[in-house]
Design an enzyme around this catalytic site. Structure first.
Site, PDB file in Angstrom:
ATOM      1  N   LYS B  78     -23.508  18.710  18.847  1.00  0.00           N
ATOM      2  CA  LYS B  78     -23.057  19.869  18.077  1.00  0.00           C
ATOM      3  C   LYS B  78     -24.027  21.039  18.283  1.00  0.00           C
ATOM      4  O   LYS B  78     -25.255  20.833  18.334  1.00  0.00           O
ATOM      5  CB  LYS B  78     -22.990  19.490  16.596  1.00  0.00           C
ATOM      6  CG  LYS B  78     -22.314  20.540  15.712  1.00  0.00           C
ATOM      7  CD  LYS B  78     -22.252  20.088  14.246  1.00  0.00           C
ATOM      8  CE  LYS B  78     -21.526  21.109  13.374  1.00  0.00           C
ATOM      9  NZ  LYS B  78     -21.460  20.698  11.953  1.00  0.00           N
ATOM     10  N   SER B 158     -16.808  21.375   9.976  1.00  0.00           N
ATOM     11  CA  SER B 158     -17.250  22.259  11.028  1.00  0.00           C
ATOM     12  C   SER B 158     -17.564  21.569  12.357  1.00  0.00           C
ATOM     13  O   SER B 158     -17.673  22.243  13.371  1.00  0.00           O
ATOM     14  CB  SER B 158     -18.511  22.992  10.568  1.00  0.00           C
ATOM     15  OG  SER B 158     -19.585  22.082  10.407  1.00  0.00           O
ATOM     16  N   SER B 182     -18.318  18.075   6.784  1.00  0.00           N
ATOM     17  CA  SER B 182     -18.174  18.565   8.160  1.00  0.00           C
ATOM     18  C   SER B 182     -18.222  17.501   9.243  1.00  0.00           C
ATOM     19  O   SER B 182     -17.996  17.811  10.409  1.00  0.00           O
ATOM     20  CB  SER B 182     -19.250  19.618   8.447  1.00  0.00           C
ATOM     21  OG  SER B 182     -18.867  20.861   7.918  1.00  0.00           O
TER      22      SER B 182
END
Lengths: 493, 492
Positions: B78, B158, B182
């Protein structure tokens, strides 16, 4: 007790409180491993944490906590076993995180006190709190015509903010407070107290009121960096406030700057312009929890503090309160005095109490006087404690008189040499040979037969004249006691 | 071995150990698949050269017999993780061009264990969102589509780049971060497994901060076992993170015993909301039945402050974010917009240009709730409620070992469909409470909705008890037999 200021309409009392920022003596910063030493190349002592790079996290430096606790203990203060680091949010180019990590609601140290002495009177000034916080970096506006440069060496350095109660009533008291605080910090080694390098800075709150009335509106004067400026700033500010009130105006609560060049304070920002710092607990740090046992252990590392030392000098060594106070005001002076005394008692075999007053008089009078004149501090005194003790020993042993000692001391100041060497080279050894002294006395009496007759016919006062003559002939080296005894014997014979 | 991409992480690991194939072959397959899936926009930076170099090192270690537990496993990272000399932007324009000179602890742990980096995965800007539509590199598309539909759906957020990459088999696993859901919600939207471990289990050092008291790193993977393997490598005490927990890291994979007889599973009644679609309620009931069949005891529990969790979260998280994001000021790195108008002008222009709408909204909310005069009513109150929410869980865990709930109140929705921020925030309604309490939680795929889109169930465990979560997850996984996969429409 309080010193009042006369205005056009009567007397005014000035009320003073202080916030002192003292840089913690530590190798590393409060929350990073970067060096905290002064004077390095700009931006050479900056870790990723200090530069607030993305994803960087603070980790508390235990040494800074220890020094804050030691300071709290030295101020006779409450040590809070639970304290919390908060974020104080504001934007500035030299504040990389966009917030300063400080302690707001739960400081590490609570109420304490400092005793100050002004004009022979002792007063207590309350300490409200002491907390740990980060220093900011430095904006350099003078390196380029249109750009500002930022030096982050100081960013993240540990500061102790020490807040006093509004307990001071004159600029002298404020000066005494700052000096005393500095002394204590330097005794325990938690701050080097170097005001020129910014290791200690004071924000001072000043208000005025009619004696006995409630507190007036205060103004805060920021970043005063010497005792002299502090006192000037207070004097100026108190007078300014009195003038405003007496002219029918009122004081606006504001932050002011002291302009040392002009000797005046001027407005920096008003209360309305004050920042909303949006303090909240720093979620990157857990609350700081201390064990009482650890605090107790830390307490054992405290040296004898100045007040205790002064009391001991008076009670145990028989020093005058004045000498004792002067000696303890700087830890280096006290250390020098104690080193001299220790060596002297060891080599002379005399009890400390018997020789302490002589040593104190010499250190406070002769040594400090000479150092002052030469603009030197005790750390770079040309006369080492060892040499000083040797000089004292020569006196105590009766090898040189006090008068000769002063002469030897002058040479020591100039050359740094050992007193014995100077005494030998200059032939200043006291003459204690009674035969030699008797011969000189005979000479003197023979040369002054008329005076001898006068003396014998009752003019006692001439005794001093004979002593003087003998001393003159021996260049002051004759042992005065022996001279006295032998003279008396010969004259009455 | 022809279809490397079909292997799970555990299978690939075992195959590499047996030398059935090389890390280089595996890396080649994934690099090719990653490049062929750019239509998904899952990766915001591809690092094939790094991947090949790391694969070569893994092959050497495997040959030498000193390979780490993840040797040769290709992963997506990420964009919130700082990776040394590789773009790390939190999918934000304000960190344009930012390449850190340091490596986050979690990714460093993965590389230590031999993993291979394929690239950085896109995310909602600064991890603020539930759809991965706000990345500066553009929205990420969910590999899943509704039955017979061509509509592009969001991959959740996210960590949507990570979840999409795992679901599309263009990463064998991925790192995510979870602040209010997330990891779990995107896992649910993409038919993948996501674990948010106990707060403090994984170091936050080197992870770009959103809300420090909530942010936790965790894995997104295809199976519970794969997630357990990744978590083991990611986790561990880190003296550089003061909130990191100093506790031994268990062998999470070993927790997959399949035996949950006598285990008490709590069903929190407050999670039965009226707005919840019937098929999600039905899936939840199905999950309960599976666990009962496996010998677990089902216990109804109450978490009375659940209804305040979302409001609490949307005060605490923005408050911390408003402060955490103050460092993006154009002074030292990233974007600077400077027209010579002075410092405040530079701040205003840099932050106006560098932050997206949602980030600005949260900075404003956070600034507001911390302001003088509002602090007590908002931030302080929220902290008090947070304590009550955590206490609810403590109470519940006196009688049960683990909690079972749905992960999200819906399946994946269409890109651009949810424009109301409050509607977007509601995605987190089931995930936020465990975040506020710092508890470990997992989402795993348990079935499909009528449209053929994956739905997830959530397991919430006690502090530091990821093992029970993983164990129960393994049982549901086997019972559900979730085998559906998106059709590779994106392959170019």
């Amino acid at each position: 007790m309080a010193k009042l200021i006369e205005g056009a309409t009567g007397s005014w009392e000035v009320v003073i409180g202080m916030e002192v920022h003292a840089q913690v003596s530590s190798n590393a910063k409060l929350f990073s491993g970067a060096s905290a030493t002064y004077g390095a190349e700009p931006n050479s002592q900056v870790s990723f944490v200090d530069a607030a790079m993305p994803g960087m996290l603070p980790v508390i430096n235990e040494e800074c906590v220890r020094q804050a606790v030691r300071t709290g203990l030295a101020l006779g203060a409450q040590i809070n076993l639970y304290s919390v680091f908060d974020r104080k949010n504001y934007f500035y180019a030299d504040l990389p995180q966009g917030y300063q990590i400080s302690q707001f609601k739960h400081p590490i140290v609570g109420h304490g006190r400092i005793m100050i002495e002004v004009e022979g009177e002792t007063r207590e000034v309350g300490i409200t709190r002491l907390h740990l916080e980060q220093d900011a970096g430095k904006s350099l506006h003078d390196q380029h015509p249109s750009l500002t440069y930022v030096d982050l060496n100081r960013s993240g350095v540990a500061l102790m903010e020490i807040v006093s109660e509004p307990d001071m009533r004159s600029s002298e008291e404020a000066g005494a407070y700052l000096k005393k605080l500095r002394t204590i910090l330097r005794y325990i080694g938690s701050c080097d107290g170097n005001m020129e390098e910014g290791s200690m800075r004071a924000d001072v709150n000043v208000s005025v009121r009619r004696p006995g009335e409630p507190l007036g509106t205060r103004c805060e004067i920021k970043n005063v960096n010497s005792v002299r400026f502090l006192q000037q700033a207070i004097e100026y500010e108190a007078r300014r406030q009195i003038d405003i009130i007496e002219d029918g105006g009122k004081i606006d609560q504001e932050t002011r700057l002291f302009d040392a060049a002009k000797g005046e304070t001027r407005s920096m920002r008003s209360k309305e312009e004050a920042h909303d710092y949006r303090y909240f607990p720093d979620p990157d740090l857990m609350p700081l929890k201390l064990a009482q046992a650890w605090v107790d252990k830390v307490a054992k590392t405290l040296p004898e503090l100045p007040d205790a030392k002064r009391d001991r000098f008076v009670a145990d060594l028989g020093l005058t309160p004045y000498n004792a106070s002067v000696l303890v005001a700087e830890k280096e002076s006290a250390a020098y005095f104690e080193a001299v005394l220790a060596e002297l008692t060891a080599v002379s075999g005399k009890p400390a109490r018997e020789v302490a007053t002589q040593v104190a008089n010499w250190v406070v009078g002769d040594l400090f006087g000479a150092l002052n004149k030469a603009g030197k501090s005790i750390e770079n005194s040309p006369v080492s404690a060892h040499n000083f003790a040797q000089l004292q020993k020569l006196m105590v042993d009766g090898q040189i008189s006090g008068r000769i000692a002063k002469e030897v001391f002058e040479h020591m100041l100039a050359t740094g040499d050992e007193p014995a060497k100077i005494v030998a080279e200059k032939g200043l050894v006291q003459v204690s040979d009674s035969g030699a002294i008797a011969a000189i006395i005979d000479e003197v009496l023979a040369e002054n037969a008329d005076k001898v007759a006068e003396y014998r016919s009752g003019k006692d006062k001439l005794f001093g004249f004979f002593v003087g003559q003998v001393m003159k002939k021996t260049q002051g080296k004759a042992n005065p006691q022996l001279v006295n005894e032998a003279l008396k014997a010969k004259l009455s014979a | 071995m022809s279809d490397f991409l079909a292997l799970t992480l555990a299978e690939a690991r075992d195959g590499l150990r047996r030398r059935d194939f090389t890390a280089r072959e595996l890396a080649d397959a994934y690099i090719e698949a990653m490049a062929a899936a750019r239509a998904l926009n899952a990766y915001c930076a591809e690092t094939p050269e790094q991947a090949l170099a790391m694969a070569a090192a893994a092959d050497q270690a495997l040959a030498a017999g000193n390979a780490g537990p993840l040797a040769g496993i290709p992963l997506g990272i990420k964009d919130l993780f700082c990776t040394k000399d590789v773009l790390s932007q939190a999918s934000s324009r304000i960190l344009e061009g930012f390449k850190p000179r340091y490596e986050s602890t979690v990714t460093a742990n993965l590389w230590r264990d031999g993993a291979v980096m394929l690239g950085k995965t896109a995310m909602d800007e600064f991890a603020m969102g539930s759809s991965t539509e706000t990345a500066v590199t553009g929205p990420v598309t969910n590999p899943w589509r509704g039955e017979g539909s061509n509509k592009n759906l969001v991959p959740g957020g996210s960590s949507g780049g990570s979840s999409a990459a795992v679901a599309a088999k263009i990463a064998l696993g991925a790192t995510g971060t979870d602040t209010g859901g997330s990891i779990r919600q995107p896992a649910a939207f993409t038919g993948t497994v996501g674990i948010k471990p106990t707060y403090g289990r994984c170091s936050r050092w080197g992870i770009i901060a959103f809300a420090s008291s909530l942010d936790q790193a965790g894995p997104i993977a295809r199976t519970v076992r794969d997630a357990a393997i990744l978590l083991k490598s990611m986790a561990g005490h880190d003296p550089k993170d003061s909130t990191s927990i100093n506790a031994p890291v268990p062998d999470f994979e070993a927790a997959l015993s399949g035996d949950i007889r006598g285990l008490k599973v709590g069903i929190p009644k407050e999670y039965h909301t009226t707005q919840m679609p019937a098929e999600i309620e039905a899936l939840w009931q199905q999950g309960i039945a599976w666990l009962k069949d496996a010998g677990a005891k089902i216990v109804d529990v109450s978490l009375p402050h659940t209804q305040y969790a979302l409001a609490t979260y949307y005060i605490v998280a923005p408050a911390e974010a408003s402060s955490n994001l103050a460092r993006y000021d154009g002074v030292r790195y990233g974007l600077r917009v400077n027209n010579g108008g002075g410092l405040n002008d530079m701040y205003a222009k840099t932050r106006a240009a560098g932050f997206g709408k949602e980030v600005k909204r949260r900075i404003l909310i956070g600034t507001y709730v911390l302001s003088a005069g509002y602090y007590d009513a908002y931030y302080l109150k929220a902290q008090q409620v947070r304590t009550l929410i955590a206490r609810d869980f403590t109470e519940a865990f006196k009688t049960v070992d683990v909690l079972l709930t749905p992960t999200a109140p819906s399946s994946a929705f269409g890109i651009g469909e949810t424009t109301d921020p409050i509607a977007m925030y509601l995605n987190d309604v089931f995930t936020v409470p465990a975040s506020l309490a710092g508890l470990p939680a997992m989402s795993l795929p348990a079935g499909l909705d009528k449209a053929g889109l994956p739905l997830g169930l959530q397991l919430i465990g006690k502090v530091l008890d990821e093992e029970t979560v993983i164990k129960v997850g393994g049982v549901i996984e086997r019972a559900a037999g979730f085998a559906a996969a998106p059709k590779p429409w994106w392959r170019s």
